[in-house]
Write a protein that holds these residues in place. Sequence first.
Motif, PDB file in Angstrom:
ATOM      1  N   ALA A 461      50.400  42.331  56.259  1.00  0.00           N
ATOM      2  CA  ALA A 461      50.212  42.715  57.740  1.00  0.00           C
ATOM      3  C   ALA A 461      48.778  41.936  58.199  1.00  0.00           C
ATOM      4  O   ALA A 461      48.671  41.622  59.359  1.00  0.00           O
ATOM      5  N   HIS A 462      47.824  41.847  57.178  1.00  0.00           N
ATOM      6  CA  HIS A 462      46.555  41.350  57.511  1.00  0.00           C
ATOM      7  C   HIS A 462      46.281  40.351  56.554  1.00  0.00           C
ATOM      8  O   HIS A 462      45.346  40.380  55.399  1.00  0.00           O
ATOM      9  N   PRO A 463      46.842  38.991  56.319  1.00  0.00           N
ATOM     10  CA  PRO A 463      47.133  38.137  55.348  1.00  0.00           C
ATOM     11  C   PRO A 463      45.475  37.427  55.121  1.00  0.00           C
ATOM     12  O   PRO A 463      45.099  36.842  54.015  1.00  0.00           O
ATOM     13  N   ASN A 464      44.738  37.667  56.045  1.00  0.00           N
ATOM     14  CA  ASN A 464      43.161  37.013  56.055  1.00  0.00           C
ATOM     15  C   ASN A 464      42.165  37.983  56.001  1.00  0.00           C
ATOM     16  O   ASN A 464      40.945  37.726  56.216  1.00  0.00           O
ATOM     17  N   SER A 465      42.605  39.161  55.329  1.00  0.00           N
ATOM     18  CA  SER A 465      41.340  40.207  55.316  1.00  0.00           C
ATOM     19  C   SER A 465      40.355  40.216  53.895  1.00  0.00           C
ATOM     20  O   SER A 465      41.021  40.457  52.780  1.00  0.00           O
ATOM     21  N   PRO A 466      39.272  39.566  54.123  1.00  0.00           N
ATOM     22  CA  PRO A 466      38.374  39.426  52.973  1.00  0.00           C
ATOM     23  C   PRO A 466      38.365  41.001  52.300  1.00  0.00           C
ATOM     24  O   PRO A 466      38.357  41.060  50.978  1.00  0.00           O
ATOM     25  N   ASP A 467      38.216  41.918  53.060  1.00  0.00           N
ATOM     26  CA  ASP A 467      37.970  43.215  52.619  1.00  0.00           C
ATOM     27  C   ASP A 467      39.134  43.743  51.562  1.00  0.00           C
ATOM     28  O   ASP A 467      38.987  44.250  50.472  1.00  0.00           O
ATOM     29  N   LEU A 468      40.336  43.526  52.330  1.00  0.00           N
ATOM     30  CA  LEU A 468      41.656  43.968  51.609  1.00  0.00           C
ATOM     31  C   LEU A 468      41.618  43.213  50.218  1.00  0.00           C
ATOM     32  O   LEU A 468      42.145  43.598  49.040  1.00  0.00           O
ATOM     33  N   MET A 469      41.309  41.775  50.261  1.00  0.00           N
ATOM     34  CA  MET A 469      41.451  40.916  49.058  1.00  0.00           C
ATOM     35  C   MET A 469      40.527  41.535  48.112  1.00  0.00           C
ATOM     36  O   MET A 469      40.740  41.541  46.964  1.00  0.00           O
ATOM     37  N   TYR A 470      39.275  41.683  48.542  1.00  0.00           N
ATOM     38  CA  TYR A 470      38.120  42.086  47.540  1.00  0.00           C
ATOM     39  C   TYR A 470      38.669  43.535  46.832  1.00  0.00           C
ATOM     40  O   TYR A 470      38.752  43.635  45.600  1.00  0.00           O
ATOM     41  N   ASP A 471      39.125  44.250  47.551  1.00  0.00           N
ATOM     42  CA  ASP A 471      39.629  45.864  46.814  1.00  0.00           C
ATOM     43  C   ASP A 471      40.750  45.734  46.045  1.00  0.00           C
ATOM     44  O   ASP A 471      41.000  46.281  44.950  1.00  0.00           O
ATOM     45  N   TYR A 472      41.831  44.696  46.391  1.00  0.00           N
ATOM     46  CA  TYR A 472      43.039  44.471  45.570  1.00  0.00           C
ATOM     47  C   TYR A 472      42.322  43.718  44.262  1.00  0.00           C
ATOM     48  O   TYR A 472      42.978  44.200  43.185  1.00  0.00           O
ATOM     49  N   ALA A 473      41.363  42.834  44.464  1.00  0.00           N
ATOM     50  CA  ALA A 473      40.806  42.111  43.163  1.00  0.00           C
ATOM     51  C   ALA A 473      40.167  43.077  42.191  1.00  0.00           C
ATOM     52  O   ALA A 473      40.243  43.031  41.026  1.00  0.00           O
ATOM     53  N   MET A 474      39.528  44.385  43.017  1.00  0.00           N
ATOM     54  CA  MET A 474      39.146  45.075  41.788  1.00  0.00           C
ATOM     55  C   MET A 474      39.905  46.164  41.313  1.00  0.00           C
ATOM     56  O   MET A 474      39.760  46.428  40.074  1.00  0.00           O
ATOM     57  N   LEU A 475      41.060  46.219  41.789  1.00  0.00           N
ATOM     58  CA  LEU A 475      42.195  47.016  41.039  1.00  0.00           C
ATOM     59  C   LEU A 475      42.754  46.028  39.946  1.00  0.00           C
ATOM     60  O   LEU A 475      43.044  46.612  38.858  1.00  0.00           O
ATOM     61  N   LEU A 476      42.873  44.764  40.058  1.00  0.00           N
ATOM     62  CA  LEU A 476      43.206  43.844  39.264  1.00  0.00           C
ATOM     63  C   LEU A 476      42.350  43.875  37.986  1.00  0.00           C
ATOM     64  O   LEU A 476      42.737  43.687  37.129  1.00  0.00           O
ATOM     65  N   GLU A 477      41.071  43.782  38.508  1.00  0.00           N
ATOM     66  CA  GLU A 477      40.219  43.737  37.379  1.00  0.00           C
ATOM     67  C   GLU A 477      40.129  44.902  36.439  1.00  0.00           C
ATOM     68  O   GLU A 477      40.151  44.624  35.257  1.00  0.00           O
ATOM     69  N   SER A 478      40.383  46.106  37.008  1.00  0.00           N
ATOM     70  CA  SER A 478      40.512  47.261  36.217  1.00  0.00           C
ATOM     71  C   SER A 478      41.958  47.282  35.297  1.00  0.00           C
ATOM     72  O   SER A 478      41.545  47.864  34.104  1.00  0.00           O
ATOM     73  N   GLN A 479      42.707  46.342  35.701  1.00  0.00           N
ATOM     74  CA  GLN A 479      43.979  46.230  34.551  1.00  0.00           C
ATOM     75  C   GLN A 479      43.857  44.973  33.816  1.00  0.00           C
ATOM     76  O   GLN A 479      44.716  44.692  32.974  1.00  0.00           O
ATOM     77  N   ASP A 480      42.564  44.296  33.856  1.00  0.00           N
ATOM     78  CA  ASP A 480      42.308  43.102  33.106  1.00  0.00           C
ATOM     79  C   ASP A 480      43.427  42.098  33.289  1.00  0.00           C
ATOM     80  O   ASP A 480      43.458  40.972  32.532  1.00  0.00           O
ATOM     81  N   ARG A 481      43.828  42.108  34.678  1.00  0.00           N
ATOM     82  CA  ARG A 481      44.364  40.625  35.297  1.00  0.00           C
ATOM     83  C   ARG A 481      43.540  39.814  35.864  1.00  0.00           C
ATOM     84  O   ARG A 481      43.509  39.653  36.955  1.00  0.00           O
ATOM     85  N   VAL A 482      42.812  39.031  34.822  1.00  0.00           N
ATOM     86  CA  VAL A 482      41.604  38.297  35.008  1.00  0.00           C
ATOM     87  C   VAL A 482      41.831  37.265  36.052  1.00  0.00           C
ATOM     88  O   VAL A 482      41.217  36.767  37.145  1.00  0.00           O
ATOM     89  N   LEU A 483      43.129  36.364  35.664  1.00  0.00           N
ATOM     90  CA  LEU A 483      43.474  35.317  36.516  1.00  0.00           C
ATOM     91  C   LEU A 483      43.780  35.654  38.122  1.00  0.00           C
ATOM     92  O   LEU A 483      43.276  34.871  38.917  1.00  0.00           O
ATOM     93  N   GLN A 484      44.520  36.628  38.067  1.00  0.00           N
ATOM     94  CA  GLN A 484      44.908  36.981  39.594  1.00  0.00           C
ATOM     95  C   GLN A 484      43.545  37.577  40.295  1.00  0.00           C
ATOM     96  O   GLN A 484      43.390  37.134  41.184  1.00  0.00           O
ATOM     97  N   LEU A 489      39.250  36.610  44.425  1.00  0.00           N
ATOM     98  CA  LEU A 489      37.618  36.637  44.761  1.00  0.00           C
ATOM     99  C   LEU A 489      37.327  35.195  45.092  1.00  0.00           C
ATOM    100  O   LEU A 489      36.516  35.275  46.197  1.00  0.00           O
ATOM    101  N   ARG A 490      38.001  34.167  44.555  1.00  0.00           N
ATOM    102  CA  ARG A 490      37.413  32.716  45.148  1.00  0.00           C
ATOM    103  C   ARG A 490      38.027  32.677  46.859  1.00  0.00           C
ATOM    104  O   ARG A 490      37.411  32.029  47.422  1.00  0.00           O
ATOM    105  N   LYS A 491      39.299  33.150  46.926  1.00  0.00           N
ATOM    106  CA  LYS A 491      39.798  33.053  48.312  1.00  0.00           C
ATOM    107  C   LYS A 491      38.778  34.087  49.313  1.00  0.00           C
ATOM    108  O   LYS A 491      38.545  33.471  50.284  1.00  0.00           O
ATOM    109  N   VAL A 492      38.268  34.912  48.837  1.00  0.00           N
ATOM    110  CA  VAL A 492      37.479  35.752  49.586  1.00  0.00           C
ATOM    111  C   VAL A 492      36.210  35.080  49.887  1.00  0.00           C
ATOM    112  O   VAL A 492      35.645  34.873  51.022  1.00  0.00           O
ATOM    113  N   ILE A 493      35.623  34.298  48.888  1.00  0.00           N
ATOM    114  CA  ILE A 493      34.392  33.427  49.021  1.00  0.00           C
ATOM    115  C   ILE A 493      34.658  32.648  50.029  1.00  0.00           C
ATOM    116  O   ILE A 493      33.989  32.013  50.881  1.00  0.00           O
ATOM    117  N   GLU A 494      35.868  31.825  50.011  1.00  0.00           N
ATOM    118  CA  GLU A 494      36.305  30.821  50.960  1.00  0.00           C
ATOM    119  C   GLU A 494      36.342  31.247  52.404  1.00  0.00           C
ATOM    120  O   GLU A 494      35.898  30.976  53.164  1.00  0.00           O
TER     121      GLU A 494
END
Length: 615
Positions: A461-484, A489-494
């Motif tokens: 619904a909000h494909p360009n939301s840096p905040d949602l991407m960041y939070d999702y990235a933190m969830l992935l980090e907690s699961q050790d899904r480093v590449l995703q 996070l690189r998309k957030v920085i962009e």
Amino acid sequence: MKTISASVTTSIVSALRPAAYLTCAALLSACASLGGKTTSHGTDTNHAHEAAQAALAADKDLNGAAPPVIENKEKLPNAVLTDELFYKILTAEIAYQRGSWQAAYVTLLTTAQQTRDPRLARRSAEIALSAKQAGEALVAIRLWRELAPDSNEATQYYLGFMVMNNNLSEIKQVFTEKLATADSKQYGVIMLQAQRLLSRARDKNAAFDVLEEILAPYKALPEAHLALAQGAYNKGDGQRAIIEAKTMLAAHPESQLAILTIAQASAQPDAAQALAGFIAKNPGARDIRLAYASILIDLKQFDKAQEQFQLLLRDTPDDVNSMYTLGVLAMGKNQLQQAEEYFLRYLKTLEEKSEDRDATSTYMNLAGIAIDRKDYKSAQEWLAKIESYEGRNPAWFNAQLRRAGLLVKLSNTDEALSLLHELKPTAENDQLQVIQTEAQILRDTRQTDRAEQVFKAGLAAHPNSPDLMYDYAMLLESQDRVLQMETLLRKVIELAPNSQHAYNALGYSFADRNIKLEEALVLIEKANQLAPDDPFILDSLGWVKFRLAKYDEAETALRRAYELRPDADIAVHLGEVLWRAGNKDKAVKLWREARTKDPENSSLKSTLDRLNVHL
């Protein structure tokens, strides 16, 4: 459509008695109140109206004593309220209520000219003002002043329009005549009326010159210097304002307006010193004490400010403003019990006085105090008291998000999620907050698959939301899904190149896994540039320095981070740096502090296991 109230009808009927003289004041007042609620002056008419009201408000305390009252004189004609006259007034008001201001205005103005009654002229002026018709309003005000030449209010409204039209010479003439014919006891009030009226002029320097000309014959009077002080401050000449106000203060040491003018025109430290000196000599000057206390808050002298508000509350025990301020000050000093007592007293006093105030901030503060005590049930109850006021209270939405988080702590996860689903916000930012809160709740309750689904639906619904991407990235980090995680996070920085959290998160993730350390350092240093003295970024900086074997730099960064925020995770990292440097006792002490703060801290447990340390 509005209807004429019973009070208006009663006034009309009582005035119809045989041989009754026209006494329309009650009628006009009641009708004016009906229209007043919907009055919305245009820019020019509003400017004139405000100028008049400012001048009329000038009869304040000049030197500690009640000023003489300048009577608002209106000589009324002996006009009989005939059936015809009654009909004209009534039909004019009905026309106005139905939206036909022109018919009402013309009828009342014509009737005022015929009866010579200034109240009808005044009412026609009110109607023109409510319709934003400056020209018609001025015609009616001129007639009102002509019919009531001694009316202070009519004169001030007239002068308000002179200010609007920048007709300063007319203002000078009127006030020169007023002072020449006034009783000497009225001089101070008239002088301040002139100053406050001229303060609304667009050309501040020209207005001050006119004020000086008006007051020139009265320079021997301290009150003239007080008016000049206010005028000088209004045009931005602080030095002149202080000089003139000191002249008034020398003659009248108890003049509150003089000391306030000095404070206004001074730098805050000087203002505080001047007000403190005045209070020492005039301890009962409540307004001055309040001004002093407010400046102390601005100067961050919270202990002194607290003392002043306590004195204010002692003298006026039902002063809710002092209660609330003392509550906030106590919270700032972490005196939570005291803060709670003030806030509860504030709410009780509001109830006893039946004051209609929005208590949202008080409820939020009480909830914060309860959360600090881990009394989540009480916190939830306080937040539930906050009203939305039909969507006009922005704090209500944030309160619901906090309520959801508290419900989770009370093991009511399903109720928390239901509360979020009921919100249905329309603003995109609010929608994002709901998604983030829901995902966080699911993550905290170890429902990571559901949390991921929430993030995916949110990003759809909000494909360009840096905040949602960041939070999702933190969830992935907690699961050790480093590449995703890295990709997101690189998309957030962009998308948000100034997002220090994204740089820090990616850099720390690399440093914690002991990979890509040079890039990690670049990323974290960029985050540190964007947010200097952020303790968590400094923690990351210290940790990557440690990984790079820059031990002294690592210890410096981590000590600064722990000084700013004695967080358990920071203590774990600083402890390991100290352990590596041979300061094992200090390291153990830090780790024990971390365990006290967060007994279940996973980073602490893994560090102690890895180093084979038993606390």
